[in-house]
Each structure stands twice: as C-alpha cells, then as structure tokens.
Design a protein around this motif. Sequence first.
Motif, PDB file in Angstrom:
ATOM      1  N   VAL A 268     -27.831  21.729  59.697  1.00  0.00           N
ATOM      2  CA  VAL A 268     -28.448  20.494  60.355  1.00  0.00           C
ATOM      3  C   VAL A 268     -29.031  19.514  59.348  1.00  0.00           C
ATOM      4  N   THR A 269     -29.485  20.074  58.297  1.00  0.00           N
ATOM      5  CA  THR A 269     -29.908  19.240  57.323  1.00  0.00           C
ATOM      6  C   THR A 269     -28.875  18.108  56.754  1.00  0.00           C
ATOM      7  N   ALA A 270     -27.840  18.860  56.269  1.00  0.00           N
ATOM      8  CA  ALA A 270     -26.576  18.198  55.870  1.00  0.00           C
ATOM      9  C   ALA A 270     -26.049  17.110  56.883  1.00  0.00           C
ATOM     10  N   ALA A 271     -26.063  17.786  58.236  1.00  0.00           N
ATOM     11  CA  ALA A 271     -25.466  16.639  58.882  1.00  0.00           C
ATOM     12  C   ALA A 271     -26.234  15.476  59.597  1.00  0.00           C
ATOM     13  N   VAL A 272     -27.585  15.435  59.470  1.00  0.00           N
ATOM     14  CA  VAL A 272     -28.474  14.476  59.571  1.00  0.00           C
ATOM     15  C   VAL A 272     -28.191  13.580  58.600  1.00  0.00           C
ATOM     16  N   ALA A 273     -28.344  14.313  57.391  1.00  0.00           N
ATOM     17  CA  ALA A 273     -28.180  13.011  56.122  1.00  0.00           C
ATOM     18  C   ALA A 273     -26.869  12.497  56.203  1.00  0.00           C
ATOM     19  N   GLY A 274     -25.795  13.222  56.548  1.00  0.00           N
ATOM     20  CA  GLY A 274     -24.510  12.443  56.469  1.00  0.00           C
ATOM     21  C   GLY A 274     -24.354  11.359  57.661  1.00  0.00           C
ATOM     22  N   VAL A 275     -24.917  11.721  58.803  1.00  0.00           N
ATOM     23  CA  VAL A 275     -25.011  10.674  59.808  1.00  0.00           C
ATOM     24  C   VAL A 275     -25.978   9.380  59.600  1.00  0.00           C
ATOM     25  N   VAL A 276     -26.815   9.678  58.940  1.00  0.00           N
ATOM     26  CA  VAL A 276     -27.704   8.529  58.319  1.00  0.00           C
ATOM     27  C   VAL A 276     -26.723   7.901  57.175  1.00  0.00           C
ATOM     28  N   LEU A 277     -26.286   8.457  56.423  1.00  0.00           N
ATOM     29  CA  LEU A 277     -25.415   7.600  55.075  1.00  0.00           C
ATOM     30  C   LEU A 277     -24.407   6.843  55.891  1.00  0.00           C
ATOM     31  N   VAL A 278     -23.671   7.523  57.068  1.00  0.00           N
ATOM     32  CA  VAL A 278     -22.535   6.748  57.498  1.00  0.00           C
ATOM     33  C   VAL A 278     -22.946   5.442  58.173  1.00  0.00           C
ATOM     34  N   VAL A 279     -24.078   5.728  58.824  1.00  0.00           N
ATOM     35  CA  VAL A 279     -24.794   4.546  59.709  1.00  0.00           C
ATOM     36  C   VAL A 279     -25.057   3.230  58.573  1.00  0.00           C
ATOM     37  N   VAL A 280     -25.691   3.701  57.626  1.00  0.00           N
ATOM     38  CA  VAL A 280     -25.943   2.739  56.672  1.00  0.00           C
ATOM     39  C   VAL A 280     -25.068   1.968  55.940  1.00  0.00           C
ATOM     40  N   LYS A 281     -24.006   2.690  55.628  1.00  0.00           N
ATOM     41  CA  LYS A 281     -22.902   2.113  55.214  1.00  0.00           C
ATOM     42  C   LYS A 281     -22.073   1.192  55.991  1.00  0.00           C
ATOM     43  N   LEU A 282     -21.897   1.552  57.153  1.00  0.00           N
ATOM     44  CA  LEU A 282     -21.273   0.643  58.279  1.00  0.00           C
ATOM     45  C   LEU A 282     -22.190  -0.634  58.554  1.00  0.00           C
ATOM     46  N   LEU A 283     -23.564  -0.609  58.507  1.00  0.00           N
ATOM     47  CA  LEU A 283     -24.503  -1.729  58.469  1.00  0.00           C
ATOM     48  C   LEU A 283     -24.241  -2.617  57.392  1.00  0.00           C
ATOM     49  N   ASN A 284     -24.023  -2.002  56.088  1.00  0.00           N
ATOM     50  CA  ASN A 284     -23.808  -2.882  54.876  1.00  0.00           C
ATOM     51  C   ASN A 284     -22.586  -3.701  54.959  1.00  0.00           C
ATOM     52  N   ASP A 285     -21.412  -2.934  55.525  1.00  0.00           N
ATOM     53  CA  ASP A 285     -20.240  -3.573  55.646  1.00  0.00           C
ATOM     54  C   ASP A 285     -20.368  -4.673  56.521  1.00  0.00           C
ATOM     55  N   LYS A 286     -21.004  -4.503  57.680  1.00  0.00           N
ATOM     56  CA  LYS A 286     -21.067  -5.584  58.763  1.00  0.00           C
ATOM     57  C   LYS A 286     -21.937  -6.791  58.394  1.00  0.00           C
ATOM     58  N   LEU A 287     -23.063  -6.307  57.863  1.00  0.00           N
ATOM     59  CA  LEU A 287     -23.814  -7.365  57.122  1.00  0.00           C
ATOM     60  C   LEU A 287     -23.938  -8.003  55.840  1.00  0.00           C
ATOM     61  N   GLN A 288     -22.620  -7.735  55.216  1.00  0.00           N
ATOM     62  CA  GLN A 288     -22.490  -7.916  53.817  1.00  0.00           C
ATOM     63  C   GLN A 288     -22.737  -9.485  53.540  1.00  0.00           C
ATOM     64  N   GLN A 289     -22.563 -10.381  54.306  1.00  0.00           N
ATOM     65  CA  GLN A 289     -22.666 -11.761  54.170  1.00  0.00           C
ATOM     66  C   GLN A 289     -24.015 -12.074  54.277  1.00  0.00           C
ATOM     67  N   GLN A 290     -24.955 -11.404  55.072  1.00  0.00           N
ATOM     68  CA  GLN A 290     -26.189 -11.863  55.295  1.00  0.00           C
ATOM     69  C   GLN A 290     -27.263 -11.174  54.087  1.00  0.00           C
ATOM     70  N   LEU A 291     -26.821  -9.952  53.769  1.00  0.00           N
ATOM     71  CA  LEU A 291     -27.811  -9.271  52.809  1.00  0.00           C
ATOM     72  C   LEU A 291     -27.400  -9.675  51.486  1.00  0.00           C
ATOM     73  N   PRO A 292     -28.902  -9.958  50.754  1.00  0.00           N
ATOM     74  CA  PRO A 292     -28.492 -10.302  49.346  1.00  0.00           C
ATOM     75  C   PRO A 292     -28.055  -8.995  48.352  1.00  0.00           C
ATOM     76  N   ILE A 293     -28.469  -8.060  48.915  1.00  0.00           N
ATOM     77  CA  ILE A 293     -28.095  -6.665  48.221  1.00  0.00           C
ATOM     78  C   ILE A 293     -28.153  -5.677  49.257  1.00  0.00           C
ATOM     79  N   PRO A 294     -26.898  -4.603  49.090  1.00  0.00           N
ATOM     80  CA  PRO A 294     -26.920  -3.714  49.858  1.00  0.00           C
ATOM     81  C   PRO A 294     -28.154  -2.740  50.388  1.00  0.00           C
ATOM     82  N   ILE A 295     -27.991  -2.371  51.617  1.00  0.00           N
ATOM     83  CA  ILE A 295     -29.086  -1.525  51.880  1.00  0.00           C
ATOM     84  C   ILE A 295     -29.089  -0.285  51.009  1.00  0.00           C
TER      85      ILE A 295
END
Length: 796
Positions: A268-295
């Motif tokens: 469960v710990t590995a799954a939750v951490a993996g989901v959080v990391l994937v979501v953050v990477k997707l947000l970084n890819d989507k908001l790449q132009q608006q964010l000064p530095i990646p989350i």
Amino acid sequence: MGLADASGPRDTQALLSATQAMELRRRDYHMERPLLNQEHLEELGRWGSAPRTRQWQTWLQCSRARARALLLQHLPVLVWLPRYPVRDWLVGDLLSGLSVAIMQLPQGLAYALLAGLPPVFGLYSSFYPVFIYFLFGTSRHISVGTFAVMSVMVGSVTESLAPQALNDSMINETARDAARVQVASTLSVLVGLFQVGLGLIHFGFVVTYLSEPLVRGYTTAAAVQVFVSQLKYVFGLHLSSHSGPLSLIYTVLEVCRKLPQSKVGTVVTAAVAGVVLVVVKLLNDKLQQQLPIPIPGELLTLIGATGISYGMGLKHRFEVDVVGNIPAGLVPPVAPNTQLFSKLVGSAFTIAVVGFAIAISLGKIFALRHGYRVDSNQELVALGLSNLIGGIFQCFPVSCSMSRSLVQESTGGNSQVAGAISSLFILLIIVKLGELFHDLPKAVLAAIIIVNLKGMLRQLSDVRSLWKANRADLLIWLVTFTATILLNLDLGLVVAVIFSLLLVVVRTQMPHYSVLGQVPDTDIYRDVAEYSEAKEVPGVKVFRSSATVYFANAEFYSDALKQRCGVDVDFLISQKKKLLKKREQLKLKQLQKEEKLQKQAASSKGASVSINVNTSLEDMRSNNVEDCKTMCPVHAPHLTLRVPARLCVASPAFTLSWVALAACLAPQQVSPGDKMEDATANGQEDSKAPDGSTLKALGLPQPDFHSLILDLGALSFVDTVCLKSLKNIFHDFREIEVEVYMAACQSPVVSQLEAGHFFDASITKKHLFASVHDAVTFALQHPRPVPDSPVSVTRL
C-alpha cells in the motif's frame, strides 16, 4: 504621382531580377574540358602527397606555452569561470541547482538501495563526483551523479561478491553492508582509473562503437533489470541473491513464488507513493509553461512519507522496512582494496564504457542545442576523476542522469555552477539533515525509482519505429535487449558490441551491386534497375559497388561483377584454353610422328629399297608413312630401282634427283631435343596468328561489350586482397577480349594503389579516369582491337 513614378523602376528591376533568376534556373550545364585520366589529372592539378602531421612531436614539446595550454585543457574551469557572466547566468544557475538538488536527494537515497548499499552512500555519491566534475568537465548542462543503469550494474557486482546473508541478523547485515561498500568503492576507483587512462591517451573514440540503437536497447534492458530489482521492496519480500546469466529470470520466478508472503502495508505504501509521483509528473507536464520550476514531487513525497511513517509507526505496526540510521557528517577517505582488482577488472571496464557513453551522448546533444563544443577525451578524464576521487571517499560509480540533466537545462541552467550549487545543497543534507530521514520507507524509494524508469521504458516503442526505418538497427536493438536481459549487464554489453561489429562486416560483404546507365543528355550514370530512363552505353559495361572492396568481400565483388555482366567469363576462359591446348597437342603429336619416321629411316642407312616410280607420293602419305620400312620394296610394272633407304622417295612422272632427295630427307639430321623446341616455337608462332586465337575463330560466343568500367568512387581504402582481385579482373576480361578501365578513385586510394605496386606495364594510370563519363568517352573512342598476343596455355 511621384510615388508611382518612383515605384515603377523598382518594380521593373524586381521583374528583371525574377526573369534572370528563372533564366539561370533553366540554363543548361555546359563545360568543355579535355578527357582526363589519372596521369593527365596529376599533371594538370600538380598532384603530390599531402604532408604528414606528426602530432606526437607536439605532445613531446616542453615550453611555458605548452604547459599553460595543457593546464587549461585539463582544467577547463580556469577558462570559463573568469569569463562567467554573473548578471545573465547566476539567477538561472541558482534555480537550476536547487531544482536538481531536490531531485538528487531522493534519487541518491533510492539508487543506493539499487546498488545494494545503505542509502547514505547515495548522498556521498551525489556530492563528491558532482563537485569534481564542476572543475574538470566541459559540458555545461549534464547533471553528474547517481544513475539507475550504473546503480544496477554496481548492484550486480556487489551482490555477487558480497551476497545476502542466510539469516537476517543485525550483525550479518552490518558485515554484509561493510563488505559491499568496500567492493563498490574499490570498483569506483578502478572505473576511474580506466576512464582517466583512456582519456589521457585520447581513446574517447571508443564510444563510437556503441551505436544509438545499441545504447537505447541496452538502457531499456537495464530499466527492466532495475524494475525487477525493486520488486522485493515493493512487496516487502526477502529474496535470495542471484548473479550471472539468467539471474533476472530466477529473480522473477522467485518473486512469483513468494508473492503470497507479501506485506500489505509495504504494498500500500509503494502504491500510494507511486500514484502521487505520477500525478505530480502529469501536472508538471501540463503546467510546464506556467510554472517557473517544476513541482518537486519526489521531495514532497519523501517528506510526506517520512512524516507519516514516523507518526503512524509503520515499521512496528505494519512491518514496513525503513531506511534506518543515516549518520551525519562526512566519512574519511579510505584506500581501495587492491586484492579485489582482479575480480573487478572486467566489470569495471564495462561500467567505465557504459557510463562514458551515456554522459557523452547527452553532453553532445546539449552542446549541439546550445552551440558549444564538448571534448570527448576531457569528458572521459573528468568522469574518471569523479569516480576515482569519489571511490576514495566511499562513493560508487556514477554517470549523468537523463532526467536531472533535462531539469537542469529546462530550469535555466547555463553552466556547471548549477551542479556545484546542487552538490553544496547535498552537503548540507549530509551534515545536518540526513538523520531526519531515519523513518523513510524503502518502498517509497522503490516507487521513486520505478516511476523514473518511465522514460527508458518508453524506448520499447523503438521496435516499431526501427521496423519502418532500418531493420538492421532493429536487429542490433533486439539482440542487445535480449542478451542484456538473459546474460546480465556486463556480458550483455559484450555480446551487443561484438554483434554490431559483425553486422557491419556482414553488411559490407553484401553491398548493393549495380550496372550503371547514362541518364539521357547528361554525364550522370545511375543504376539501370532503379532509373528507367538510364540506358547502358552500347559496347560499354559500367559496374559499381556501394561499399569498399577489401578482404571480406573481394570475392563477392568479383562474382557479382561476372554475374551482372551477363557473360560466363570463367567458362569462356576455360573453353578457350581447352581449344588452344587441344590445337597444340595435335601439332605436337604430328611432329612426334614425323620424328619417329625420321628415326626409323635413320636406322636403315646403307640398305637398298625398291621404288616404284609410278607410285604417287600421296598414296604413301595416306598410309601414315607406315609403308616406309627399313627395306621398302615397291614393285613397279616397268621399272624397279635399287637406291639407299635414306633416299626412298617416289614421285609420279618426275625424274629422280639426288639433290632433291637429299634436301627432302635433311630434317633427319636434327636432334630430338631441337626438334621439340622447334615444335613448341612453331606452335607459339602459329597461335599468335590473330585469326586463330580469337573467340570468333575458336567458335566461342563473344561478349556484347568491348569495354568494362569499374566505378570505384565508393572505395575508402584498399588492401592486398583488393589489389589482387582487381588485377585478376583485368586479366580475366582481357582473356575474353574486353578492356577494363577504372574511374572516380579518391586520392588516398590512388596512393594506396601505387604503394601496393598495382600499376605496371599492362595496367597504367591511363586506365584510371577522373570520372565515369571520362572513362566511357575514352572507351567509345578506343574500342579494344583483336589481341595480337594469345592466351598463354600451360602445357601439362
């Protein structure tokens, strides 16, 4: 009105310019020059061998300027740091350094586990090598430090030399970790020695033998190895150590067998951490132009997981494995264990080459993008010093990370000042903040590693693209991937390199052979099978190979030439020799019979014979001279004469003359040896007759072309086998009355032909032309006449 008048001439001028441009485009290409063979070309261009530069002489020079140049070459920071534009680059380097450090902290901890070491040694490997590369590196954008591929290669070595203990007591685990740290640090020193040594002798070109499909297939297989190695942390399993060929298969089978023993809290710990990391990477890819530095998703996940683990007591309540004690401060330098060198030398060389290949490939990509130059030899020295000095401070071998390098570039990094800032941030973590991650779950680090493999696992799509683009490269990719998966990382790389080199040899053995035809109204010659309008020149055959001719394909070249010409050259030569030999044998047999006759006549000197005057000479010859015996009485109805046997001659209706009889029998006085020499000479003289030795006179089919032109523009070098093959081609086609010419040789190839004594009285530089069109024009003006000299026949 004035504006209109002013614009009129400009419009007219523009119209004239456009008309002239169209006329230039339509204008035909005309050039008049003399027909040039190699001899005339050398005279016209005043050809001479280029002067050789002896670079080793400059290496041995000793002067103040030379010493300064060497210092600046091997310590590039002295060149660029004094010119560092603080106002323009400093802010970007600060932001970039902090962003890379935020990524490097969790990756350093995670990749240490991947190497089979305690996590703190991943922090050491993120500090020392990075700072050393800041001083000696030439790339401004790559991020040196821990990398998944390097870590898994180190892990395979540490697990094989310091395997997992049978029981999991603290004493055995501590001793095992100490042994693995010693192996990893010694391996790093040895890797550094290899890289520095290869760099100093300018051996940076060795990476050219690692093609892009090979590197991508290798890193993809390494990503699979990394993924499998982290399954034990994701499921909370204790696996036995596997190393060597098929170790990956054994590990997967053991994981499948022990899946019922998985710990739910760890999964469960590995799954939750993996989901959080994937979501953050997707947000970084989507908001790449608006964010000064990646989350910083990895850092946030690290901090959050550590807090939750400490607050909820995951280790005690759910048996979740945690990182454990992270000692604060730096460790003193430790000398490597030289006794391990013999066991590590093969793996060290493999890791040195792979690490350099990854670093230099990324470095050249960024250098091309930003317009600066990367010195491959100095990069080898810089990486070698990073690993050498890092190994003394108990680091494991490092290279550059693709993900961190992209972040360093995208966040505004302009120089290795960003790398120095990230290393100082890691130093702060080591000295003061490292112990705060005591309760960090190892499953979170495994999730970080697996999520970061996304880029390398995407390379599996190379199979589809290479299938469409180049199937030979696809074969290299598949062989590399399969060999690395089955044979492990070190043996897999060796098999991949050997296979790719063999494939190059095989591809040069089977190049594209073509017969060329002239494109109408041009001096351009193209493959008649590909260009429908290209037509063969009547009486001239033009042949070309797409690869150089050397020992591995010289025989294939000759066979393809004879096949494409449409003439069975070997059959014609053999038939011609057989017919000429048969003719010679008949002449020799006739002369031998005549000699036998003279011998028999000589043995009957002084005897008398009866000669019938009315018996004709033709009747005697028709009996193969068998009627002329020691005493040959011939009965005549009216007259019988008794004369010596040596004067035994009959002639119809003629009065016998003693002088004529003596002259007729004079050859009897020639010795047998002289008689054979005369027969051979007479045979050669007879065979020199043009009408008797040509294919037409012998009744053999004649080729439909009188000249053969070899387009040698693809040759980059020639060896002795190539020289012999070309000479044989000249000899064989001249045997069937076809003259051979060569065209379009490069100057280095001509020099090699001269050095190999290719040119002689029969093959001169007049047979070598500057272009195919020159050779074709000469061949049409000088069709090969009927040869005056015959084919030499070897008598058995």
